[in-house]
Scaffold this motif. Structure first.
Motif, mmCIF file in Angstrom:
data_model
loop_
_atom_site.group_PDB
_atom_site.id
_atom_site.type_symbol
_atom_site.label_atom_id
_atom_site.label_comp_id
_atom_site.label_asym_id
_atom_site.label_seq_id
_atom_site.Cartn_x
_atom_site.Cartn_y
_atom_site.Cartn_z
ATOM 1 N N GLY A 69 0.816 -1.205 0.000
ATOM 2 C CA GLY A 69 0.000 0.000 0.000
ATOM 3 C C GLY A 69 0.855 1.262 0.000
ATOM 4 N N HIS A 70 0.188 2.412 0.135
ATOM 5 C CA HIS A 70 0.861 3.707 0.058
ATOM 6 C C HIS A 70 0.863 4.454 1.394
ATOM 7 C CE1 HIS A 70 -0.538 2.683 -4.001
ATOM 8 N NE2 HIS A 70 0.455 3.410 -4.466
ATOM 9 N N GLY A 71 0.453 3.772 2.464
ATOM 10 C CA GLY A 71 0.287 4.443 3.751
ATOM 11 C C GLY A 71 1.560 5.040 4.321
ATOM 12 N N LYS A 72 2.709 4.494 3.932
ATOM 13 C CA LYS A 72 3.964 4.977 4.509
ATOM 14 C C LYS A 72 4.291 6.405 4.092
ATOM 15 C CE LYS A 72 8.243 2.746 5.900
ATOM 16 N NZ LYS A 72 9.166 1.609 5.655
ATOM 17 N N VAL A 73 3.600 6.905 3.044
ATOM 18 C CA VAL A 73 3.841 8.286 2.625
ATOM 19 C C VAL A 73 3.486 9.264 3.745
ATOM 20 C CG1 VAL A 73 1.534 8.714 1.651
ATOM 21 C CG2 VAL A 73 3.520 9.903 0.701
ATOM 22 N N GLU A 74 2.629 8.847 4.682
ATOM 23 C CA GLU A 74 2.267 9.738 5.787
ATOM 24 C C GLU A 74 3.483 10.066 6.637
ATOM 25 O OE1 GLU A 74 -1.177 9.431 8.046
ATOM 26 O OE2 GLU A 74 -2.415 8.517 6.501
ATOM 27 N N PHE A 75 4.397 9.097 6.812
ATOM 28 C CA PHE A 75 5.615 9.379 7.572
ATOM 29 C C PHE A 75 6.455 10.437 6.848
ATOM 30 C CE2 PHE A 75 4.889 4.904 9.042
ATOM 31 C CZ PHE A 75 4.619 5.226 10.361
ATOM 32 N N PHE A 76 6.489 10.347 5.509
ATOM 33 C CA PHE A 76 7.241 11.337 4.739
ATOM 34 C C PHE A 76 6.586 12.706 4.847
ATOM 35 C CE2 PHE A 76 8.379 13.376 0.607
ATOM 36 C CZ PHE A 76 9.732 13.482 0.846
ATOM 37 N N SER A 77 5.250 12.727 4.857
ATOM 38 C CA SER A 77 4.530 13.984 5.004
ATOM 39 C C SER A 77 4.867 14.654 6.328
ATOM 40 C CB SER A 77 3.019 13.728 4.911
ATOM 41 O OG SER A 77 2.284 14.887 5.221
ATOM 42 N N VAL A 78 4.872 13.849 7.399
ATOM 43 C CA VAL A 78 5.207 14.393 8.720
ATOM 44 C C VAL A 78 6.664 14.865 8.743
ATOM 45 C CG1 VAL A 78 5.437 13.823 11.176
ATOM 46 C CG2 VAL A 78 3.481 12.988 9.877
ATOM 47 N N PHE A 79 7.549 14.152 8.033
ATOM 48 C CA PHE A 79 8.960 14.564 7.954
ATOM 49 C C PHE A 79 9.077 15.937 7.301
ATOM 50 C CE2 PHE A 79 13.000 14.839 5.703
ATOM 51 C CZ PHE A 79 13.898 14.509 6.707
ATOM 52 N N VAL A 80 8.349 16.128 6.192
ATOM 53 C CA VAL A 80 8.376 17.428 5.507
ATOM 54 C C VAL A 80 7.847 18.520 6.421
ATOM 55 C CG1 VAL A 80 7.385 18.752 3.601
ATOM 56 C CG2 VAL A 80 8.220 16.441 3.193
ATOM 57 N N GLY A 82 7.676 18.539 9.734
ATOM 58 C CA GLY A 82 8.630 18.780 10.825
ATOM 59 C C GLY A 82 9.845 19.552 10.365
ATOM 60 N N GLY A 83 10.340 19.202 9.155
ATOM 61 C CA GLY A 83 11.504 19.914 8.624
ATOM 62 C C GLY A 83 11.215 21.376 8.352
ATOM 63 N N MET A 84 10.012 21.668 7.843
ATOM 64 C CA MET A 84 9.661 23.057 7.551
ATOM 65 C C MET A 84 9.469 23.855 8.844
ATOM 66 S SD MET A 84 7.185 22.777 4.238
ATOM 67 C CE MET A 84 7.269 24.544 4.024
ATOM 68 N N ILE A 85 8.908 23.206 9.859
ATOM 69 C CA ILE A 85 8.786 23.878 11.163
ATOM 70 C C ILE A 85 10.173 24.199 11.707
ATOM 71 C CG2 ILE A 85 8.065 23.552 13.569
ATOM 72 C CD1 ILE A 85 5.752 21.871 12.558
ATOM 73 N N PHE A 86 11.090 23.240 11.569
ATOM 74 C CA PHE A 86 12.452 23.437 12.055
ATOM 75 C C PHE A 86 13.121 24.604 11.333
ATOM 76 C CE2 PHE A 86 16.906 22.439 12.794
ATOM 77 C CZ PHE A 86 16.898 21.940 14.089
ATOM 78 N N ILE A 87 12.931 24.673 10.016
ATOM 79 C CA ILE A 87 13.509 25.774 9.228
ATOM 80 C C ILE A 87 12.889 27.107 9.639
ATOM 81 C CG2 ILE A 87 13.659 26.766 6.911
ATOM 82 C CD1 ILE A 87 13.839 23.863 5.858
ATOM 83 N N LEU A 193 8.479 16.262 15.607
ATOM 84 C CA LEU A 193 7.829 15.699 14.426
ATOM 85 C C LEU A 193 8.835 14.948 13.550
ATOM 86 C CD1 LEU A 193 5.287 18.432 13.241
ATOM 87 C CD2 LEU A 193 4.784 16.212 14.246
ATOM 88 N N LEU A 194 10.044 15.505 13.412
ATOM 89 C CA LEU A 194 11.080 14.827 12.636
ATOM 90 C C LEU A 194 11.428 13.476 13.257
ATOM 91 C CD1 LEU A 194 13.490 17.795 11.801
ATOM 92 C CD2 LEU A 194 12.181 16.441 10.162
ATOM 93 N N ARG A 195 11.532 13.469 14.587
ATOM 94 C CA ARG A 195 11.859 12.226 15.292
ATOM 95 C C ARG A 195 10.782 11.166 15.065
ATOM 96 N NH1 ARG A 195 12.822 8.085 16.814
ATOM 97 N NH2 ARG A 195 13.699 7.286 18.761
ATOM 98 N N LYS A 196 9.528 11.585 15.114
ATOM 99 C CA LYS A 196 8.419 10.653 14.932
ATOM 100 C C LYS A 196 8.385 10.102 13.515
ATOM 101 C CE LYS A 196 3.531 10.190 16.114
ATOM 102 N NZ LYS A 196 2.363 10.874 16.741
ATOM 103 N N SER A 197 8.625 10.958 12.538
ATOM 104 C CA SER A 197 8.569 10.504 11.144
ATOM 105 C C SER A 197 9.734 9.578 10.813
ATOM 106 C CB SER A 197 8.585 11.712 10.198
ATOM 107 O OG SER A 197 9.814 12.396 10.265
#
Length: 326
Positions: A69-80, A82-87, A193-197
């Motif tokens: 399936g494609h569900g793992k894309v949610e982890f990538f979404s959270v990574f993005v 979290g990264g944008m919040i960090f920036i 968020l980065l840690r979770k993703s």
């Protein structure tokens, strides 16, 4: 439109409207702290846009290229996100330090505070709703989006308190100090968020999902489910993938083994809130299993039943049968 898509659309529209309000507040006040809050709102909008796409992709059925399936894309979404919040937090800190040496005049503080108060109340309400619905739908992306909005609301409330102190105490440096504090808070939120993703992308064990499965196994266990071990659980989007070894009586024929595994699968899928995909390895029982085996009238029993071993997240995840007597 699915429930997840409606929720992320709500987040996106809310983010755009509140971002515009915050930048209006910044332009009429010139406050560095308000700019910090407005800058984070840009992240909210971009992250919600990416979340919209990831929810759409995660809802797509399995195919030849994506058998899980494609569900793992949610982890990538959270990574993005979290990264944008960090920036955003880094940009806010850099601008705050710059304004220590090159301060800017601040005007119309009261009007700016009213605008920020409106945005913080809306963010708090929408964020709480998204987090509640995200948990019930088992959507990491929706939950992260709601958490982000709540973080934004809390930082906005802190901003209002700081602006009140600055206004009535006549302390202009409070604006910069407050901006630095907000920047650090936003950086930490992005880190979490980065840690979770990253944990999800690296297939770190999902302890909450394991506890959920173990609870249902104990509640609905059958006498001939002699032993369950080597349990591994991963949650990808709204689906769970479960691997385990199921020990059955060694005199069962292939049809009986198939029926018991199908029953195991069906019972858990009916009880778990998430749709689950199982990979079950059938093990034959051994004489060492007899002391905790509940099968009655067993034709090969070598030892009487002595105790029921309750499965827990510690013993059921190990790659070994529960031979040891306690």
């Amino acid at each position: 439109m699915s429930r997840q898509m409606r929720l992320v659309t709500l987040s996106l529209v809310t983010g755009i409207v509140l971002m515009l309000i915050k930048f209006i507040a910044y332009f009429i006040t010139g406050s560095n702290a308000i700019f910090s809050d407005a800058a984070e709102s840009i992240v909210n909008v971009v992250a919600s846009g990416f979340a919209y796409y990831s929810i759409y992709l995660a809802s797509q059925p399995k195919d030849e290229n994506h058998p899980y399936g494609h569900g793992k894309v949610e982890f990538f979404s959270v990574f993005v996100e979290g990264g944008m919040i960090f920036i955003a937090g880094s940009v806010i800190l850099i601008k705050s330090i710059y304004n220590i040496f090159f301060p800017e005049p601040i005007e119309n503080v009261e009007e700016g505070m009213y605008l920020i108060l409106v945005t913080s109340l809306v963010n708090l309400g929408v964020g709480f709703y998204l987090m509640k619905r995200g948990r019930s739908l088992r959507s990491l992306t929706i939950e992260a989006d709601g958490k982000h909005l709540q973080v934004d609301a809390i930082s906005s409330f802190g901003l209002i308190v700081g602006l009140l102190i600055m206004k009535f105490a006549k302390l202009p440096w409070v604006d910069i100090a407050l901006s630095i504090c907000l920047g650090k808070f936003i950086l930490y939120s992005g880190y979490k968020l980065l840690r979770k993703s990253i944990s999800g992308l690296m297939d770190e064990s999902d302890q909450e999902a394991i506890e959920e499965v173990v609870t249902e196994l104990n509640k609905h266990r059958k006498a001939d489910w002699i032993d369950v071990h080597n349990l591994r659980v991963q949650r990808y989007g709204q689906e769970m993938h479960i691997d385990c070894h199921l020990t059955l009586p060694n005199y069962y024929d292939l049809n009986q083994v198939h029926d018991r595994i199908s029953e195991f699968d069906e019972i858990l899928n009916n009880q778990l809130e998430s749709k689950s995909e199982f990979f079950i390895h059938a093990d034959p029982c051994m004489p060492e299993c007899c002391h905790y085996c509940q099968v009655k009238n067993c034709p090969i029993r070598s030892e009487e039943f002595k105790q029921l071993i309750e499965w827990n997240s510690s013993n059921i995840t190990k790659n070994m049968k529960h031979f040891r007597k306690s």
